[in-house]
Write an enzyme that holds these catalytic residues in place. Structure first.
Site, short mmCIF file in Angstrom:
data_model
loop_
_atom_site.label_atom_id
_atom_site.label_comp_id
_atom_site.label_asym_id
_atom_site.label_seq_id
_atom_site.Cartn_x
_atom_site.Cartn_y
_atom_site.Cartn_z
N LYS A 211 40.28 72.88 -70.56
CA LYS A 211 40.41 72.26 -71.88
C LYS A 211 40.13 73.29 -72.97
O LYS A 211 40.88 73.43 -73.92
CB LYS A 211 39.44 71.07 -71.97
N GLU A 217 33.51 80.32 -65.55
CA GLU A 217 33.99 80.30 -64.15
C GLU A 217 35.51 80.39 -64.11
O GLU A 217 36.09 81.16 -63.34
CB GLU A 217 33.54 79.01 -63.45
N GLY A 273 36.91 66.08 -70.82
CA GLY A 273 37.25 66.77 -69.57
C GLY A 273 37.23 65.85 -68.36
O GLY A 273 38.15 65.85 -67.53
N ARG A 274 36.19 65.02 -68.26
CA ARG A 274 36.07 64.15 -67.09
C ARG A 274 36.98 62.93 -67.17
O ARG A 274 37.00 62.09 -66.27
CB ARG A 274 34.61 63.75 -66.88
N GLU A 359 27.86 62.76 -65.89
CA GLU A 359 28.03 63.58 -67.10
C GLU A 359 28.23 62.65 -68.30
O GLU A 359 27.91 63.02 -69.43
CB GLU A 359 29.20 64.56 -66.96
N HIS A 390 27.04 56.91 -39.53
CA HIS A 390 26.34 57.70 -38.52
C HIS A 390 25.49 58.78 -39.16
O HIS A 390 25.18 59.80 -38.54
CB HIS A 390 27.37 58.30 -37.55
N LYS A 510 24.22 77.43 -69.37
CA LYS A 510 25.28 78.40 -69.68
C LYS A 510 24.72 79.55 -70.51
O LYS A 510 24.99 80.72 -70.25
CB LYS A 510 26.40 77.75 -70.50
O1 F6P Z 1 30.55 71.04 -67.29
C1 F6P Z 1 30.84 71.02 -68.64
C2 F6P Z 1 32.31 70.92 -68.88
O2 F6P Z 1 32.48 71.09 -70.25
C3 F6P Z 1 32.95 69.63 -68.38
O3 F6P Z 1 32.75 68.56 -69.24
C4 F6P Z 1 34.36 70.04 -68.25
O4 F6P Z 1 35.09 69.13 -67.50
C5 F6P Z 1 34.18 71.39 -67.58
O5 F6P Z 1 33.05 71.95 -68.21
C6 F6P Z 1 35.35 72.32 -67.68
O6 F6P Z 1 35.68 72.59 -69.00
P1 F6P Z 1 37.06 73.24 -69.39
O7 F6P Z 1 38.15 72.32 -68.95
O8 F6P Z 1 37.00 73.42 -70.87
O9 F6P Z 1 37.16 74.57 -68.67
#
Ligand code: F6P
Length: 546
Positions: A211, A217, A273-274, A359, A390, A510
């Site tokens: 987003k 990452e 995002g979620r 979240e 199990h 972060k």
């Molecule tokens: O974990 C925090 C967050 O902002 C989530 O809400 C989001 O889904 C994820 O990081 C990834 O963010 P982006 O799509 O901006 O890389």
């Protein structure tokens, strides 16, 4: 006008009445509630939007429901639902509208944000996605060396990964099987290395999903993917245009990364995002399933949206699920909810729900910033049945904790073989029955169990569950199921008077990681200003790292 302080919630008449009602209900057993009321199962089940919800095995009476519905009214749930659907900026801390529901609105709908109808933009992106997916799936989108794309690697994390991977796994039986799908999320290089094992760069397309297009990452994995692809394609940077597409709200960052915005699929800041698996973040889903199935998924979401928006609360699946979660969290002090799909294809559904629920509602202050005086989101967890039986079900049946369970199952298997499906379904029904009704000491004794063993073999019962059934796992059904939980989460958030749409809790880690990284990499021994424990851990790592 509803006040937004936590004081208000625990002082509401319905809350106080629920607290008093809990005292009378806590000692009652589901065995007795069922025995006294032959109509209970019929009355406490609901078929809507193609799902059956049996909520009769909950520790509730008609009075509980009446009070929970009164609580919803006192919290102005109706007004808050309307505020979300109409595009009010209900994400107060980020000053944003919350309109994932617009992503699945029909083409003719009109939803206005800042004076603009966003529905045409949504459909323009869907059409662009469909045209692209048809080319890739049909073998017309060629890689840099002229070979068709055979492998698709989604690079993203959180909402830019969990929805895509869950939907791919859930709907694999509808996917184009000659395409390979992999998902990279973790900054741990193992994730990338394993995801590209055995892939030919000439046939591989990376979908960089973020987003913000700033997430550490994802940007690190995207850069590694670029290096890997160029190494496999002779180092010509022009190859990026054929092997990388981006999904983002941030065109400037996409360009800066080196991806042509012609190969970018857009979404908007009013999609959390979620809550984004049905936006362009679903590009890998559409590549796997094809545009028609993706549109069916969206239609399923929309059907549940309409149900949530219009059904009376007493017959509203997400409202009932959300209120029951409040009931257990705040009055029974239950700390978790187990989501137990009896459908192997839904194996990533609990992981997906963890971000959606926790979240969203893992918050400790109300919308106006006042600390809450009550519990908020429970911990969601789960695994597919029958595997969990199990493993951890022992604790749910005989442990000391109350764990409300959601059982999910389908009438039809997507891979029917012999008696497997009846066996699977026998297990889901058996588990809900055993949890609710248990097995008394008298029943255990009557089986000839020696006295010393009886306490170990007693099942107390009175452990609540919902059972959610549907005819078959289809794209539309998955959309309904996800929207069901999205709106249950919103219902909970409204009752708790919190903002389910921000996530400030991810920020501090972060910032600290960015501060620590140079300390790990510096050639000189760095001066460390952390606490004594963190300083020692960093020094140990510096001594031992390879
Ligand atoms: O974990 C925090 C967050 O902002 C989530 O809400 C989001 O889904 C994820 O990081 C990834 O963010 P982006 O799509 O901006 O890389």
């Amino acid at each position: 006008m509803t006040s937004t302080t936590s004081e208000t919630l625990t002082h509401k008449p319905a809350w106080k009445a629920l607290a008093a009602h809990y005292q009378t209900l806590r000692g009652q057993h589901l065995r007795d509630l069922f025995a006294a009321d032959p109509g209970r199962a019929g009355r406490m089940s609901l078929e809507a939007a193609g799902l059956l919800l049996d909520y009769s095995k909950n520790r509730i009476t008609d009075e509980t429901l009446r009070l929970l519905l009164q609580l919803a009214a006192e919290c102005d749930l109706r007004g808050r639902i309307d505020a979300m659907f109409s595009g009010e900026k209900i994400n107060l801390t980020e000053k944003r509208a919350v309109l994932h529901t617009a992503l699945r609105a029909p083409r003719a709908a009109s939803i206005v944000v800042d004076g603009e109808n966003v529905v045409p933009q949504v459909h323009a992106v869907l059409d662009k996605m469909a045209a692209f997916c048809d080319k890739v799936r049909g073998g017309q989108w060629l890689g840099h060396t002229g070979k068709p794309i055979r492998n698709i690697v989604n690079v993203g994390i959180g909402g830019s990964d969990l929805g895509p991977v869950m939907a791919y796994e859930a709907l694999k039986s509808y996917s184009q099987r000659d395409l390979t799908f992999r998902f990279v999320s973790n900054v741990d290089s193992v994730d990338f290395a394993e995801a590209v094992q055995g892939l030919d760069a000439a046939e591989t397309l990376f979908v960089i999903s973020s987003k913000t297009f700033t997430t550490q990452e994802t940007m690190t994995n995207a850069q590694t993917a670029r290096d890997w692809a160029l190494a496999g394609l002779g180092g010509d940077a022009a190859a990026v245009a054929r092997h990388f597409v981006a999904v983002s709200t941030n065109a400037a960052k996409v360009s800066a990364f080196g991806i042509d915005t012609a190969n970018m699929f857009e979404f908007w800041d009013w999609v959390g995002g979620r809550y984004s698996m049905d936006s362009a973040i679903g590009l890998s889903t559409m590549l796997a399933l094809g545009p028609d199935n993706f549109r069916a998924l969206l239609a399923g979401f929309h059907e549940m949206d309409e149900h949530f928006r219009t059904a009376p609360f007493a017959e509203n699946l997400p409202v009932l699920l959300g209120l029951l979660t409040v009931w257990y969290t705040n009055f029974f002090d239950a700390e978790t909810v187990a989501v137990l799909p009896y459908e192997q294809y839904l194996k990533r559904f609990p992981a997906y729900l963890q971000q959606l629920t926790m979240e969203s509602n893992g918050k400790r202050v109300t919308r106006d910033g006042t600390p809450v005086s009550y519990q908020t989101s429970p911990i969601y967890w789960g695994e597919p049945g029958t595997n969990g039986q199990h493993s951890f079900y022992q604790l749910i049946h005989q442990g000391t904790k109350l764990i409300p369970c959601d059982f999910l199952a389908f009438a039809e298997s997507l891979q029917p073989i012999g008696r497997h499906h009846d066996m699977l379904m026998a297990n889901v029904f058996a588990q809900a029955e055993a949890l609710a009704f248990g097995k008394t000491a008298e029943q255990v004794q009557a089986e000839g169990t020696p006295d010393w063993l009886v306490p170990h073999r007693v099942f107390e019962g009175n452990r609540p569950s919902n059972t959610i059934l549907a005819p078959k796992l289809t794209p539309a059904l998955l959309g309904k199921l996800v929207a069901l939980y999205e709106h249950s989460v919103y219902t909970q958030g409204v009752i708790w008077d919190i903002n389910p749409f921000d996530q400030w809790g991810v920020e501090l880690g972060k910032v600290l990681a960015n501060r620590i990284l140079p300390e790990l990499e510096s050639a000189e021994e760095p001066a460390l200003g952390h606490d004594a424990s963190t300083n020692r851990l960093i020094r140990w790592y510096r001594q031992h790292k390879g």
